[in-house]
Motif scaffolding. Structure first.
Motif, PDB file in Angstrom:
ATOM      1  N   MET A   1     -71.144  33.744   8.714  1.00 32.69           N
ATOM      2  CA  MET A   1     -70.655  34.212   7.435  1.00 32.69           C
ATOM      3  C   MET A   1     -71.526  35.361   6.910  1.00 32.69           C
ATOM      4  SD  MET A   1     -68.344  33.822   5.244  1.00 32.69           S
ATOM      5  CE  MET A   1     -67.898  33.804   3.552  1.00 32.69           C
ATOM      6  N   ALA A   2     -72.844  35.229   7.025  1.00 29.71           N
ATOM      7  CA  ALA A   2     -73.741  36.283   6.563  1.00 29.71           C
ATOM      8  C   ALA A   2     -73.522  37.563   7.360  1.00 29.71           C
ATOM      9  CB  ALA A   2     -75.188  35.837   6.676  1.00 29.71           C
ATOM     10  N   ASN A   3     -73.259  37.421   8.659  1.00 27.68           N
ATOM     11  CA  ASN A   3     -72.998  38.579   9.503  1.00 27.68           C
ATOM     12  C   ASN A   3     -71.714  39.282   9.069  1.00 27.68           C
ATOM     13  OD1 ASN A   3     -73.557  40.373  11.576  1.00 27.68           O
ATOM     14  ND2 ASN A   3     -72.326  39.219  13.042  1.00 27.68           N
ATOM     15  N   LEU A   4     -70.695  38.525   8.706  1.00 24.30           N
ATOM     16  CA  LEU A   4     -69.433  39.093   8.235  1.00 24.30           C
ATOM     17  C   LEU A   4     -69.654  39.867   6.937  1.00 24.30           C
ATOM     18  CD1 LEU A   4     -66.360  39.407   8.442  1.00 24.30           C
ATOM     19  CD2 LEU A   4     -66.150  37.245   7.204  1.00 24.30           C
ATOM     20  N   GLN A   5     -70.405  39.288   6.018  1.00 23.13           N
ATOM     21  CA  GLN A   5     -70.690  39.981   4.756  1.00 23.13           C
ATOM     22  C   GLN A   5     -71.507  41.243   4.991  1.00 23.13           C
ATOM     23  OE1 GLN A   5     -72.378  36.944   2.250  1.00 23.13           O
ATOM     24  NE2 GLN A   5     -70.379  36.471   1.359  1.00 23.13           N
ATOM     25  N   PHE A   6     -72.453  41.179   5.904  1.00 25.48           N
ATOM     26  CA  PHE A   6     -73.243  42.353   6.242  1.00 25.48           C
ATOM     27  C   PHE A   6     -72.347  43.446   6.807  1.00 25.48           C
ATOM     28  CE2 PHE A   6     -75.664  44.864   9.337  1.00 25.48           C
ATOM     29  CZ  PHE A   6     -76.637  45.390   8.513  1.00 25.48           C
ATOM     30  N   ASN A   7     -71.458  43.087   7.722  1.00 20.76           N
ATOM     31  CA  ASN A   7     -70.540  44.060   8.325  1.00 20.76           C
ATOM     32  C   ASN A   7     -69.634  44.688   7.266  1.00 20.76           C
ATOM     33  OD1 ASN A   7     -71.631  43.569  10.830  1.00 20.76           O
ATOM     34  ND2 ASN A   7     -69.998  42.171  11.467  1.00 20.76           N
ATOM     35  N   ARG A   8     -69.167  43.875   6.326  1.00 22.82           N
ATOM     36  CA  ARG A   8     -68.324  44.392   5.252  1.00 22.82           C
ATOM     37  C   ARG A   8     -69.108  45.340   4.354  1.00 22.82           C
ATOM     38  NH1 ARG A   8     -64.427  39.319   3.492  1.00 22.82           N
ATOM     39  NH2 ARG A   8     -63.155  39.407   5.382  1.00 22.82           N
ATOM     40  N   ALA A   9     -70.342  45.007   4.081  1.00 19.05           N
ATOM     41  CA  ALA A   9     -71.192  45.882   3.268  1.00 19.05           C
ATOM     42  C   ALA A   9     -71.419  47.217   3.974  1.00 19.05           C
ATOM     43  CB  ALA A   9     -72.521  45.203   2.961  1.00 19.05           C
ATOM     44  N   ILE A  10     -71.580  47.177   5.282  1.00 23.28           N
ATOM     45  CA  ILE A  10     -71.765  48.407   6.060  1.00 23.28           C
ATOM     46  C   ILE A  10     -70.511  49.275   5.974  1.00 23.28           C
ATOM     47  CG2 ILE A  10     -72.025  49.307   8.425  1.00 23.28           C
ATOM     48  CD1 ILE A  10     -74.631  48.302   7.143  1.00 23.28           C
ATOM     49  N   VAL A  11     -69.334  48.662   5.999  1.00 23.03           N
ATOM     50  CA  VAL A  11     -68.080  49.419   5.875  1.00 23.03           C
ATOM     51  C   VAL A  11     -68.015  50.115   4.520  1.00 23.03           C
ATOM     52  CG1 VAL A  11     -65.567  49.201   5.690  1.00 23.03           C
ATOM     53  CG2 VAL A  11     -66.780  48.048   7.540  1.00 23.03           C
ATOM     54  N   VAL A  12     -68.326  49.390   3.454  1.00 22.61           N
ATOM     55  CA  VAL A  12     -68.324  49.991   2.112  1.00 22.61           C
ATOM     56  C   VAL A  12     -69.347  51.119   2.046  1.00 22.61           C
ATOM     57  CG1 VAL A  12     -68.769  49.558  -0.339  1.00 22.61           C
ATOM     58  CG2 VAL A  12     -67.417  47.913   0.989  1.00 22.61           C
ATOM     59  N   LEU A  13     -70.535  50.900   2.580  1.00 23.13           N
ATOM     60  CA  LEU A  13     -71.569  51.930   2.615  1.00 23.13           C
ATOM     61  C   LEU A  13     -71.081  53.158   3.393  1.00 23.13           C
ATOM     62  CD1 LEU A  13     -74.503  52.900   2.125  1.00 23.13           C
ATOM     63  CD2 LEU A  13     -75.109  51.729   4.252  1.00 23.13           C
ATOM     64  N   ALA A  14     -70.489  52.934   4.548  1.00 28.45           N
ATOM     65  CA  ALA A  14     -70.009  54.050   5.379  1.00 28.45           C
ATOM     66  C   ALA A  14     -68.929  54.857   4.661  1.00 28.45           C
ATOM     67  CB  ALA A  14     -69.486  53.525   6.709  1.00 28.45           C
ATOM     68  N   LEU A  15     -68.021  54.178   3.986  1.00 23.52           N
ATOM     69  CA  LEU A  15     -66.968  54.892   3.258  1.00 23.52           C
ATOM     70  C   LEU A  15     -67.538  55.656   2.073  1.00 23.52           C
ATOM     71  CD1 LEU A  15     -64.067  52.287   3.446  1.00 23.52           C
ATOM     72  CD2 LEU A  15     -64.248  54.464   4.670  1.00 23.52           C
ATOM     73  N   GLY A  16     -68.506  55.071   1.382  1.00 24.22           N
ATOM     74  CA  GLY A  16     -69.167  55.788   0.294  1.00 24.22           C
ATOM     75  C   GLY A  16     -69.891  57.024   0.802  1.00 24.22           C
ATOM     76  N   LEU A  17     -70.571  56.890   1.934  1.00 24.62           N
ATOM     77  CA  LEU A  17     -71.270  58.037   2.533  1.00 24.62           C
ATOM     78  C   LEU A  17     -70.281  59.095   3.009  1.00 24.62           C
ATOM     79  CD1 LEU A  17     -74.130  56.279   4.523  1.00 24.62           C
ATOM     80  CD2 LEU A  17     -74.364  57.762   2.508  1.00 24.62           C
ATOM     81  N   LEU A  18     -69.141  58.669   3.544  1.00 25.97           N
ATOM     82  CA  LEU A  18     -68.104  59.615   3.950  1.00 25.97           C
ATOM     83  C   LEU A  18     -67.633  60.422   2.746  1.00 25.97           C
ATOM     84  CD1 LEU A  18     -66.065  60.829   5.941  1.00 25.97           C
ATOM     85  CD2 LEU A  18     -64.552  58.884   5.393  1.00 25.97           C
ATOM     86  N   GLY A  19     -67.356  59.744   1.647  1.00 28.00           N
ATOM     87  CA  GLY A  19     -66.930  60.437   0.435  1.00 28.00           C
ATOM     88  C   GLY A  19     -67.981  61.418  -0.046  1.00 28.00           C
ATOM     89  N   TRP A  20     -69.245  60.978  -0.061  1.00 25.52           N
ATOM     90  CA  TRP A  20     -70.338  61.844  -0.473  1.00 25.52           C
ATOM     91  C   TRP A  20     -70.424  63.067   0.453  1.00 25.52           C
ATOM     92  CZ3 TRP A  20     -74.800  63.036   2.322  1.00 25.52           C
ATOM     93  CH2 TRP A  20     -75.736  63.806   1.624  1.00 25.52           C
ATOM     94  N   ALA A  21     -70.313  62.857   1.759  1.00 26.10           N
ATOM     95  CA  ALA A  21     -70.398  63.961   2.722  1.00 26.10           C
ATOM     96  C   ALA A  21     -69.243  64.949   2.537  1.00 26.10           C
ATOM     97  CB  ALA A  21     -70.406  63.418   4.149  1.00 26.10           C
ATOM     98  N   LEU A  22     -68.057  64.433   2.264  1.00 24.69           N
ATOM     99  CA  LEU A  22     -66.924  65.333   2.037  1.00 24.69           C
ATOM    100  C   LEU A  22     -67.109  66.133   0.745  1.00 24.69           C
ATOM    101  CD1 LEU A  22     -63.991  63.022   3.190  1.00 24.69           C
ATOM    102  CD2 LEU A  22     -64.899  65.048   4.373  1.00 24.69           C
ATOM    103  N   CYS A  23     -67.648  65.499  -0.282  1.00 20.35           N
ATOM    104  CA  CYS A  23     -67.966  66.222  -1.516  1.00 20.35           C
ATOM    105  C   CYS A  23     -69.021  67.288  -1.242  1.00 20.35           C
ATOM    106  CB  CYS A  23     -68.456  65.260  -2.593  1.00 20.35           C
ATOM    107  SG  CYS A  23     -67.174  64.194  -3.277  1.00 20.35           S
ATOM    108  N   GLY A  24     -70.008  66.948  -0.438  1.00 20.23           N
ATOM    109  CA  GLY A  24     -71.029  67.910  -0.049  1.00 20.23           C
ATOM    110  C   GLY A  24     -70.444  69.080   0.723  1.00 20.23           C
ATOM    111  N   THR A  25     -69.448  68.812   1.527  1.00 15.19           N
ATOM    112  CA  THR A  25     -68.778  69.873   2.276  1.00 15.19           C
ATOM    113  C   THR A  25     -68.069  70.828   1.324  1.00 15.19           C
ATOM    114  OG1 THR A  25     -68.503  68.396   4.171  1.00 15.19           O
ATOM    115  CG2 THR A  25     -67.067  70.341   4.080  1.00 15.19           C
ATOM    116  N   VAL A  26     -67.424  70.278   0.299  1.00 19.03           N
ATOM    117  CA  VAL A  26     -66.786  71.125  -0.715  1.00 19.03           C
ATOM    118  C   VAL A  26     -67.833  72.041  -1.347  1.00 19.03           C
ATOM    119  CG1 VAL A  26     -65.645  71.117  -2.976  1.00 19.03           C
ATOM    120  CG2 VAL A  26     -64.886  69.526  -1.202  1.00 19.03           C
TER     121      VAL A  26
END
Length: 131
Positions: A1-26
């Motif tokens: 269960m902890a591994n699943l929550q960690f993986n989900r947190a990584i997905v949220v982190l990755a999507l947030g970083l993607l958004g930040w990187a795209l804003c940086g590209t703009v």
């Protein structure tokens, strides 16, 4: 269960970083081809659009967290990266935070875009679908 929550947190982190990187590209492309003022306007318009698209994907396919938690997470990621990477490493100055159009307005719009997108998608979901 902890591994699943960690993986989900990584997905949220990755999507947030993607958004930040795209804003940086703009910002990066804008600064190369136009004025600072036009770039900041493009960023203020583009940032919420970028996060609407990312949020749409996230809430349509994954929805590990509720809209408020996701909006807070995405905003925290963007602010963290702007403070500790853009301001401290690239600019070596916190001057960017003095311009509302450059930081504070996009921050607010990123939060609102994520939260509103999440609540709209959740509201449109069938009642038998459980988060």
């Amino acid at each position: 269960m902890a591994n699943l929550q960690f993986n989900r947190a990584i997905v949220v982190l990755a999507l947030g970083l993607l958004g930040w990187a795209l804003c940086g590209t703009v910002m990066f492309v804008g600064m190369a081809v136009t004025s600072v003022e036009t770039t900041l306007i493009a960023h203020a318009v583009g940032a919420p659009l970028i996060f609407v698209l990312i949020s749409w994907f996230y809430f349509s396919r994954l929805h590990y967290t509720d809209p408020l938690a996701t909006a807070i997470a995405f905003l925290a990621i963007v602010v963290f990266m702007d403070v500790f990477f853009v301001a401290m490493v690239i600019n070596r100055s916190f001057e960017m935070f003095a311009n509302p159009l450059g930081t504070w307005i996009p921050f607010a719009l990123i939060f609102l875009a994520t939260y509103i997108t999440g609540t709209r998608i959740r509201a449109g979901r069938r009642p038998d679908v459980v988060d």
